[in-house]
Design a protein around this motif. Structure first.
Motif, PDB file in Angstrom:
ATOM      1  N   ARG A   1       0.823  -1.201   0.000  1.00 52.39           N
ATOM      2  CA  ARG A   1       0.000   0.000   0.000  1.00 52.39           C
ATOM      3  C   ARG A   1       0.862   1.258   0.000  1.00 52.39           C
ATOM      4  NH1 ARG A   1      -4.348  -2.419  -1.866  1.00 52.39           N
ATOM      5  NH2 ARG A   1      -5.111  -4.076  -0.464  1.00 52.39           N
ATOM      6  N   TYR A   2       0.346   2.291  -0.639  1.00 48.23           N
ATOM      7  CA  TYR A   2       1.043   3.567  -0.634  1.00 48.23           C
ATOM      8  C   TYR A   2       1.015   4.182   0.774  1.00 48.23           C
ATOM      9  CZ  TYR A   2       1.189   3.706  -5.739  1.00 48.23           C
ATOM     10  OH  TYR A   2       1.446   3.443  -7.056  1.00 48.23           O
ATOM     11  N   PRO A   3       1.979   5.059   1.064  1.00 45.85           N
ATOM     12  CA  PRO A   3       1.993   5.730   2.377  1.00 45.85           C
ATOM     13  C   PRO A   3       0.817   6.696   2.529  1.00 45.85           C
ATOM     14  CG  PRO A   3       4.105   5.981   1.215  1.00 45.85           C
ATOM     15  CD  PRO A   3       3.121   5.462   0.221  1.00 45.85           C
TER      16      PRO A   3
ATOM     17  N   LEU B   1       1.773  21.532   9.876  1.00 46.57           N
ATOM     18  CA  LEU B   1       2.884  20.654   9.524  1.00 46.57           C
ATOM     19  C   LEU B   1       2.731  19.987   8.155  1.00 46.57           C
ATOM     20  CD1 LEU B   1       3.316  18.828  12.946  1.00 46.57           C
ATOM     21  CD2 LEU B   1       4.535  20.847  12.131  1.00 46.57           C
ATOM     22  N   THR B   2       3.848  19.917   7.449  1.00 46.93           N
ATOM     23  CA  THR B   2       3.969  19.109   6.249  1.00 46.93           C
ATOM     24  C   THR B   2       5.233  18.267   6.385  1.00 46.93           C
ATOM     25  OG1 THR B   2       2.992  20.889   4.923  1.00 46.93           O
ATOM     26  CG2 THR B   2       4.091  19.097   3.726  1.00 46.93           C
ATOM     27  N   ALA B   3       5.082  16.955   6.338  1.00 40.84           N
ATOM     28  CA  ALA B   3       6.240  16.062   6.413  1.00 40.84           C
ATOM     29  C   ALA B   3       6.894  15.968   5.047  1.00 40.84           C
ATOM     30  CB  ALA B   3       5.820  14.680   6.892  1.00 40.84           C
TER      31      ALA B   3
ATOM     32  N   PRO C   1       2.513  13.328  -3.929  1.00 35.76           N
ATOM     33  CA  PRO C   1       1.508  12.748  -3.028  1.00 35.76           C
ATOM     34  C   PRO C   1       2.082  11.849  -1.942  1.00 35.76           C
ATOM     35  CG  PRO C   1       0.784  12.606  -5.305  1.00 35.76           C
ATOM     36  CD  PRO C   1       2.212  13.063  -5.342  1.00 35.76           C
ATOM     37  N   TYR C   2       3.090  11.058  -2.274  1.00 43.74           N
ATOM     38  CA  TYR C   2       3.608  10.062  -1.321  1.00 43.74           C
ATOM     39  C   TYR C   2       5.093  10.313  -1.051  1.00 43.74           C
ATOM     40  CZ  TYR C   2      -0.703   7.945  -2.982  1.00 43.74           C
ATOM     41  OH  TYR C   2      -2.015   7.736  -3.330  1.00 43.74           O
ATOM     42  N   ASN C   3       5.405  11.538  -0.680  1.00 44.10           N
ATOM     43  CA  ASN C   3       6.811  11.942  -0.564  1.00 44.10           C
ATOM     44  C   ASN C   3       7.511  11.360   0.658  1.00 44.10           C
ATOM     45  OD1 ASN C   3       5.124  13.612   1.053  1.00 44.10           O
ATOM     46  ND2 ASN C   3       6.756  15.102   1.263  1.00 44.10           N
ATOM     47  N   SER C   4       6.760  10.998   1.699  1.00 44.40           N
ATOM     48  CA  SER C   4       7.352  10.414   2.909  1.00 44.40           C
ATOM     49  C   SER C   4       6.925   8.953   2.989  1.00 44.40           C
ATOM     50  CB  SER C   4       6.878  11.180   4.154  1.00 44.40           C
ATOM     51  OG  SER C   4       7.423  10.618   5.330  1.00 44.40           O
TER      52      SER C   4
ATOM     53  N   ALA D   1       6.409   5.537  10.062  1.00 46.30           N
ATOM     54  CA  ALA D   1       6.159   4.660  11.214  1.00 46.30           C
ATOM     55  C   ALA D   1       7.272   4.773  12.252  1.00 46.30           C
ATOM     56  CB  ALA D   1       6.023   3.216  10.742  1.00 46.30           C
ATOM     57  N   ILE D   2       8.515   4.732  11.792  1.00 46.71           N
ATOM     58  CA  ILE D   2       9.643   4.805  12.727  1.00 46.71           C
ATOM     59  C   ILE D   2       9.721   6.198  13.340  1.00 46.71           C
ATOM     60  CG2 ILE D   2      12.150   4.669  12.931  1.00 46.71           C
ATOM     61  CD1 ILE D   2      12.063   2.590  10.638  1.00 46.71           C
ATOM     62  N   GLY D   3       9.558   7.238  12.517  1.00 47.51           N
ATOM     63  CA  GLY D   3       9.604   8.595  13.040  1.00 47.51           C
ATOM     64  C   GLY D   3       8.554   8.835  14.103  1.00 47.51           C
TER      65      GLY D   3
END
Length: 360
Positions: free
Chosen positions: A56-58, A80-82, A242-245, A251-253
């Motif tokens: 699945r995409y993030p 915020l923008t990750a 769209p899915y930059n992170s 999940a880890i962050g």
């Protein structure tokens, strides 16, 4: 081939960090802590990774990690923008807020990639030198923004590479007296106490950059944040991919940022290591009379050698002893604070350089 390679990229070369294996790496301002959490804490990270839906995409808004960042720093999630590290943040901001030919202002010395990304989007770079002592002349910045019709100002505070900081009162004055977008890169602000993070919503023209690569100790994950008022945040979210992170970074962050007390202890240790390194450098400075040592509010120290050639000679000597630090033009060395053992070995090798008479 020459017909399809345009002028703005024709002479570019890839980023070139120090290559090779060195027993002590003090060249990239990374945390010396091998993991941000102790073994028990890392189990929560491992559990989060095990739940990953690989097919699945993030989450495009990275809501979980943004919530964790908001909880740790006490800022609203809607600000915020990750991003995929601060480098993506910088490129996004230049892409979104500059048109071709628009003027942008950088300071010198400062982080070299600001000018790089501005030129890639075909902005017109204006570079303002800092004072001789490497401090920022805010009046000169304001005057230059007005005279050159600058659309975007970007600088690091505290500064990489100088290790110096501009107090928040002066930063506020700059933001209020220009109409340009001010991009305030606070990558090293975890090591100082002059952040404007909690005031970002008060300004129409301010974006703050934060990274998890330094104090948080997640350089390998490439996780950064743009922090801005809702109107600017809407634009930044709209222009990012769209899915930059990626899912693992998110999940880890999120798990690491949730461990508030551990992170504060980590930062305390990093600052203590910086202080120990600074004191050791001060002793070397007095003994060698070879360099000027700048005050530091980061996780590194910055040295200017009175004899420019000597910076290169010492840099080479350290590499010969398998210690990597960063050499800058003009006779400067930037040295990251390492572990107590690494700092002690660095200082021992530097002392041996002068004892051998190479610094005469």
């Amino acid at each position: 081939m020459s017909e399809i390679i345009n002028q703005k990229v024709r002479d570019l070369v890839p980023y070139d960090p120090i290559e090779g294996e060195y027993r002590i790496r003090l060249d990239a301002n990374e945390s010396f802590l091998p993991a941000p959490l102790p073994p028990d804490g890392m189990k929560t990270v491992e559990a989060a990774v095990s739940r990953t839906a690989w097919n699945r995409y993030p989450d495009p808004l990275a809501r979980e990690v943004c919530a964790a960042f908001a909880g740790f720093y006490g800022v609203p999630e809607e600000y915020l923008t990750a991003c995929n590290g601060s480098d993506e943040s910088i490129f996004l901001l230049f892409s979104a807020f500059l048109m071709k030919g628009d003027a942008f202002l950088t300071l010198a010395p400062d982080f070299s990639m600001y000018r790089f990304y501005g030129e890639i989007v075909e902005g017109e770079g204006v570079c303002l030198p800092k004072r001789e002592d490497l401090s920022i002349d805010v009046d000169a910045v304001i005057r230059t923004v007005r005279e050159k019709d600058v659309k975007l100002v970007i600088f690091s505070n505290p500064c990489n590479p100088t290790s110096l900081g501009l107090d928040r009162g002066e930063v506020r004055r700059l933001i209020r007296e220009v109409e340009a977008l001010v991009v305030l890169d606070e990558a090293y602000m975890d090591f100082w106490d002059q952040s404007l993070l909690h005031e970002v919503g008060e300004y129409e023209n301010l974006v703050i950059l934060r990274t998890c690569s330094k104090a948080i100790g997640l350089a390998s994950l490439r996780l950064g944040f743009c922090v801005a008022n809702p109107a600017l945040t809407r634009i930044i979210r709209a222009v990012k991919s769209p899915y930059n992170s990626n899912t693992l970074t998110q999940a880890i962050g999120a798990q690491v940022l949730a461990q508030k007390e551990q992170l504060r202890e980590n930062i305390r240790r990093l600052v203590q290591a910086r202080e120990e390194l600074y004191q050791g450098m001060e002793a070397l400075r007095e003994a060698s009379a070879a360099f000027h040592l700048y005050e530091s509010c980061t996780n590194f120290v910055f040295l200017k050698f009175y004899r420019e050639q000597e910076a290169g000679e010492l840099h080479a000597y350290l590499l010969e002893n398998s210690i990597a630090v960063r050499l800058f033009p003009g006779g400067y060395l930037r040295i990251t604070a390492g572990s107590p053992e690494e700092n002690a070995e660095l200082l021992r090798v530097m002392e041996s350089y002068w004892q051998r008479g190479q610094g005469k």
